[in-house]
Design an enzyme around this catalytic site. Structure first.
Site, PDB file in Angstrom:
ATOM      1  N   ASN A  98      67.592 -25.231  25.940  1.00 17.73           N
ATOM      2  CA  ASN A  98      66.657 -25.204  24.808  1.00 17.73           C
ATOM      3  C   ASN A  98      65.425 -24.379  25.168  1.00 17.73           C
ATOM      4  OD1 ASN A  98      64.875 -25.945  22.717  1.00 17.73           O
ATOM      5  ND2 ASN A  98      64.304 -27.846  23.785  1.00 17.73           N
ATOM      6  N   LEU A 157      52.294 -25.997  20.423  1.00 25.10           N
ATOM      7  CA  LEU A 157      52.069 -27.200  21.234  1.00 25.10           C
ATOM      8  C   LEU A 157      51.326 -26.830  22.518  1.00 25.10           C
ATOM      9  CD1 LEU A 157      55.584 -28.890  20.879  1.00 25.10           C
ATOM     10  CD2 LEU A 157      53.637 -28.879  19.289  1.00 25.10           C
ATOM     11  N   ASN A 197      14.354  -0.783  35.571  1.00 23.24           N
ATOM     12  CA  ASN A 197      14.422  -1.162  34.153  1.00 23.24           C
ATOM     13  C   ASN A 197      13.945  -2.581  33.891  1.00 23.24           C
ATOM     14  OD1 ASN A 197      16.675  -2.119  35.572  1.00 23.24           O
ATOM     15  ND2 ASN A 197      17.818  -2.381  33.685  1.00 23.24           N
ATOM     16  N   GLN A 203      45.911 -34.265  19.634  1.00 14.98           N
ATOM     17  CA  GLN A 203      47.034 -35.198  19.795  1.00 14.98           C
ATOM     18  C   GLN A 203      46.593 -36.508  20.447  1.00 14.98           C
ATOM     19  OE1 GLN A 203      50.245 -33.627  22.235  1.00 14.98           O
ATOM     20  NE2 GLN A 203      51.440 -35.508  22.051  1.00 14.98           N
ATOM     21  N   ALA A 253      49.087 -29.324  24.134  1.00 15.88           N
ATOM     22  CA  ALA A 253      48.359 -30.527  24.551  1.00 15.88           C
ATOM     23  C   ALA A 253      48.857 -31.103  25.865  1.00 15.88           C
ATOM     24  CB  ALA A 253      48.455 -31.590  23.459  1.00 15.88           C
ATOM     25  N   ARG A 302      52.563 -29.724  36.462  1.00 18.74           N
ATOM     26  CA  ARG A 302      53.196 -28.906  37.499  1.00 18.74           C
ATOM     27  C   ARG A 302      52.387 -27.658  37.861  1.00 18.74           C
ATOM     28  NH1 ARG A 302      58.797 -28.997  34.275  1.00 18.74           N
ATOM     29  NH2 ARG A 302      57.335 -29.537  32.611  1.00 18.74           N
ATOM     30  N   ARG A 306       3.943  10.683  45.488  1.00 21.92           N
ATOM     31  CA  ARG A 306       4.211  10.095  46.795  1.00 21.92           C
ATOM     32  C   ARG A 306       3.052  10.456  47.694  1.00 21.92           C
ATOM     33  NH1 ARG A 306       8.706  14.710  47.665  1.00 21.92           N
ATOM     34  NH2 ARG A 306       7.311  16.235  48.577  1.00 21.92           N
TER      35      ARG A 306
HETATM   36  C1  UD1 Z   1      60.435 -28.557  26.955  1.00 22.55           C
HETATM   37  C2  UD1 Z   1      61.662 -29.152  26.254  1.00 22.55           C
HETATM   38  C3  UD1 Z   1      62.909 -28.630  26.964  1.00 22.55           C
HETATM   39  C4  UD1 Z   1      62.924 -27.125  26.938  1.00 22.55           C
HETATM   40  C5  UD1 Z   1      61.625 -26.547  27.534  1.00 22.55           C
HETATM   41  C6  UD1 Z   1      61.595 -25.053  27.284  1.00 22.55           C
HETATM   42  C7  UD1 Z   1      61.115 -31.348  25.344  1.00 22.55           C
HETATM   43  C8  UD1 Z   1      61.202 -32.798  25.542  1.00 22.55           C
HETATM   44  N1  UD1 Z   1      61.615 -30.581  26.318  1.00 22.55           N
HETATM   45  O1  UD1 Z   1      60.421 -29.036  28.283  1.00 22.55           O
HETATM   46  O2  UD1 Z   1      64.075 -29.113  26.281  1.00 22.55           O
HETATM   47  O3  UD1 Z   1      64.051 -26.646  27.667  1.00 22.55           O
HETATM   48  O4  UD1 Z   1      60.470 -27.133  26.908  1.00 22.55           O
HETATM   49  O5  UD1 Z   1      60.465 -24.459  27.838  1.00 22.55           O
HETATM   50  O6  UD1 Z   1      60.623 -30.898  24.312  1.00 22.55           O
HETATM   51  N2  UD1 Z   1      53.100 -30.592  24.854  1.00 22.55           N
HETATM   52  C9  UD1 Z   1      52.212 -31.127  23.969  1.00 22.55           C
HETATM   53  N3  UD1 Z   1      52.082 -32.485  23.918  1.00 22.55           N
HETATM   54  C10 UD1 Z   1      52.831 -33.306  24.700  1.00 22.55           C
HETATM   55  C11 UD1 Z   1      53.764 -32.737  25.586  1.00 22.55           C
HETATM   56  C12 UD1 Z   1      53.880 -31.388  25.643  1.00 22.55           C
HETATM   57  O7  UD1 Z   1      51.516 -30.431  23.248  1.00 22.55           O
HETATM   58  O8  UD1 Z   1      52.668 -34.515  24.587  1.00 22.55           O
HETATM   59  C13 UD1 Z   1      53.218 -29.124  24.920  1.00 22.55           C
HETATM   60  C14 UD1 Z   1      52.920 -28.585  26.297  1.00 22.55           C
HETATM   61  O9  UD1 Z   1      51.542 -28.271  26.410  1.00 22.55           O
HETATM   62  C15 UD1 Z   1      53.795 -27.345  26.366  1.00 22.55           C
HETATM   63  C16 UD1 Z   1      54.956 -27.663  25.430  1.00 22.55           C
HETATM   64  O10 UD1 Z   1      54.532 -28.763  24.639  1.00 22.55           O
HETATM   65  O11 UD1 Z   1      53.118 -26.204  25.880  1.00 22.55           O
HETATM   66  C17 UD1 Z   1      56.222 -28.054  26.189  1.00 22.55           C
HETATM   67  O12 UD1 Z   1      55.918 -29.151  27.066  1.00 22.55           O
HETATM   68  P1  UD1 Z   1      56.406 -29.163  28.569  1.00 22.55           P
HETATM   69  O13 UD1 Z   1      55.883 -30.375  29.211  1.00 22.55           O
HETATM   70  O14 UD1 Z   1      56.164 -27.867  29.205  1.00 22.55           O
HETATM   71  O15 UD1 Z   1      57.968 -29.377  28.347  1.00 22.55           O
HETATM   72  P2  UD1 Z   1      59.149 -28.840  29.256  1.00 22.55           P
HETATM   73  O16 UD1 Z   1      59.347 -29.780  30.377  1.00 22.55           O
HETATM   74  O17 UD1 Z   1      58.955 -27.433  29.574  1.00 22.55           O
HETATM   75 MG    MG Z   2      57.339 -26.226  29.471  1.00 20.44          MG
END
Ligand code: UD1
Ligand code: MG
Length: 457
Positions: free
Chosen positions: A169, A10, A385, A75, A12, A17, A439
């Site tokens: 998680n 994932l 060169n 996505q 996207a 932050r 020279r």
């Molecule tokens: C997520 C988990 C959280 C976990 C944490 C661990 C969810 C709702 N929460 O939170 O339980 O403790 O990771 O690191 O799953 N992404 C997509 N598409 C989206 C949203 C996110 O591809 O629509 C990808 C982000 O780019 C990222 C990953 O998913 O690589 C996690 O998303 P992020 O927003 O970082 O979730 P966390 O708040 O860290």
């Molecule tokens: Mg995260």
């Protein structure tokens, strides 16, 4: 034989932050994009297909990883981790899916392997790796009842009692590729604090039938996520500490490990010393018994046994046995410094081979050249060169002597054992053992200065 599985990464999310124009997964950790770390963990599972889910910043990610065997899925508007997995539906077909967040880069292959075994052994539909944190911050909390996982609650949606839970998680899931899974993903709701489709809500759906399990993993450091630049710096510290420890255990001296930066791909031989403010970046390899640093940057470079490189920058360069480089040398792509050669103060070498024992001690530029063994390149000598349009080669024979401040206008050949006088601008080939003197002759006007009189100022 590896399990037939697909991996979905994932990548996207908006990464709000990070406060960055660059997609989060392209931010570097130990010199490599976060996604590179995740892909290399994924490859340890030997997946049938590796899918990378990208969103609005996806073009840059596709370009950076265009040479990989991965399937990119768009996505669209990123509406949450559940929505992201759903987007990969058509791209996967194996009976198991391993979902990896693109922002959890230190996950060890063994953790993934154990999760898959745990999932299969217990015939789960949804399983995930959990970690225990003394300060669980914004991570999703793992809610258990009588030891059984019942749901994951995101920090923003959690009650004070739930916020006190320390088991969280990791975001790394193993899912069974069954119709019920996709139905559940399609049926997720956005009725939560972030208005997103949470992948984590699958847990609550499948827990009642016993289809869910969490595998606690330690050390927790392995599963930390990167959500802002503080996290990124923290993980850099963890990874650098591990890489330095690994090298020291293998017989490399690092007197001040906090001041050395290592790529996970760097290799270093026994009895080499890495002095502070040294970077071994990219695919750098250093042989045995070398001294590297202080103050040295090596990118995708090879340094052979017994060489010394200090206060220098090397990019795509090769240094052979017992050569000496620095201080303040710049070796650019295609530079090859021969055995026992010396390249010193403010010498730049690009796409040039210097033979055994060549000396270029000071202030020289050697580009697009072949320099024979034991030639001497004087201070200020330059290979001209570039004619403004094309690059041309210079050949300098074995044992030739290039005097101070000589300009060798390429294409040009300086024969074996030839001499080029200091200050010469050489435009024609010099035969072996000849002297080239190019020279203006020196004129002496005796007493000339005496008759000049007083100046105005
Ligand atoms: C997520 C988990 C959280 C976990 C944490 C661990 C969810 C709702 N929460 O939170 O339980 O403790 O990771 O690191 O799953 N992404 C997509 N598409 C989206 C949203 C996110 O591809 O629509 C990808 C982000 O780019 C990222 C990953 O998913 O690589 C996690 O998303 P992020 O927003 O970082 O979730 P966390 O708040 O860290
Ligand atoms: Mg995260």
């Amino acid at each position: 034989m590896a399990n037939p599985l697909d991996v979905v990464i994932l990548a996207a999310g908006k990464g709000v932050r990070m406060r960055s124009r660059i997609p989060k997964v392209l931010h570097p950790l130990a010199g490599l994009p976060l996604l590179e770390h995740v892909l290399s963990a994924a490859s340890s599972l030997q997946p049938a297909t590796t899918v990378v889910v990208v969103g609005p910043g996806g073009q840059a990610i596709r370009e950076a990883f265009s040479n990989r065997r991965v399937t990119f899925v768009d996505q669209g508007e990123p509406l949450g981790t559940g929505h992201a997995v759903l987007a990969a539906r058509e791209a996967v077909s194996a009976p198991l899916l391993v979902v990896l967040p693109g922002d959890v880069p230190l996950v060890p292959p063994q953790a993934l392997q154990e999760l898959v075994e745990f999932h299969l052994k217990n015939k789960f539909i949804v399983s995930f790796l959990s970690l225990e944190l003394p300060e669980p911050g914004r991570y999703g909390r793992v809610v258990r009842q009588e030891g059984q996982v019942v749901r994951i609650v995101e920090a923003n949606d959690a009650s004070p009692a739930e916020l006190a839970i320390r088991e969280v998680n990791s975001g790394i899931f193993c899912l069974s590729n069954r119709p019920e899974l996709w139905e559940a993903l399609a049926g997720l709701s956005r009725g939560n604090a972030q208005g997103e489709y949470y992948l984590t809500d699958l847990v609550e759906k499948f827990a009642p039938g016993g289809g869910v399990g969490a595998l606690p993993w330690s050390p927790a450091e392995d599963l930390l996520g990167v959500n802002d630049r503080l996290d990124l710096a923290r993980l850099e510290g963890i990874l650098q500490g591990r890489l330095a420890r690994g090298l020291m255990q293998a017989g490399v001296s690092i007197p001040h490990p906090q001041a050395v930066y290592l790529s996970p791909k760097a290799k270093v031989g026994q009895d080499t010393v890495l002095w502070p403010h040294t970077y071994l970046w990219g695919e750098t390899q250093v042989g045995e018994g070398c001294e590297i640093g202080p103050g040295t940057f090596l990118l995708d470079s090879h340094v052979a046994a017994g060489a010394r490189v200090w206060f220098s920058v090397l990019e795509g360069a090769m240094v052979e046995e017992e050569a000496r480089v620095g201080p303040y040398a710049h070796l650019r792509p295609g530079a090859r410094i021969g055995r026992r050669a010396r390249v010193g103060n403010f010498v730049e070498v690009k796409n040039a081979q210097l033979g055994e024992g060549v000396k270029a001690g000071h202030l020289a530029y050697i580009g697009d050249a072949e320099v024979g063994p034991h030639a001497n390149i004087g201070a200020g000598a330059i290979t001209c060169n570039y004619d403004g349009i094309r690059k041309h080669r210079t050949e300098i024979g074995a044992g030739a002597f290039i005097g101070t401040n000589a300009a060798l206008v390429a294409p040009i050949r300086i024969g074996e054992g030839a001499y080029v006088a200091a200050g010469s601008v050489v435009t024609q080939d010099v035969p072996p053992y000849a002297l080239a003197l190019a020279r203006p002759p020196q004129h002496i006007k005796p007493g000339w200065a005496k008759g000049r009189g007083e100046s105005d100022g």
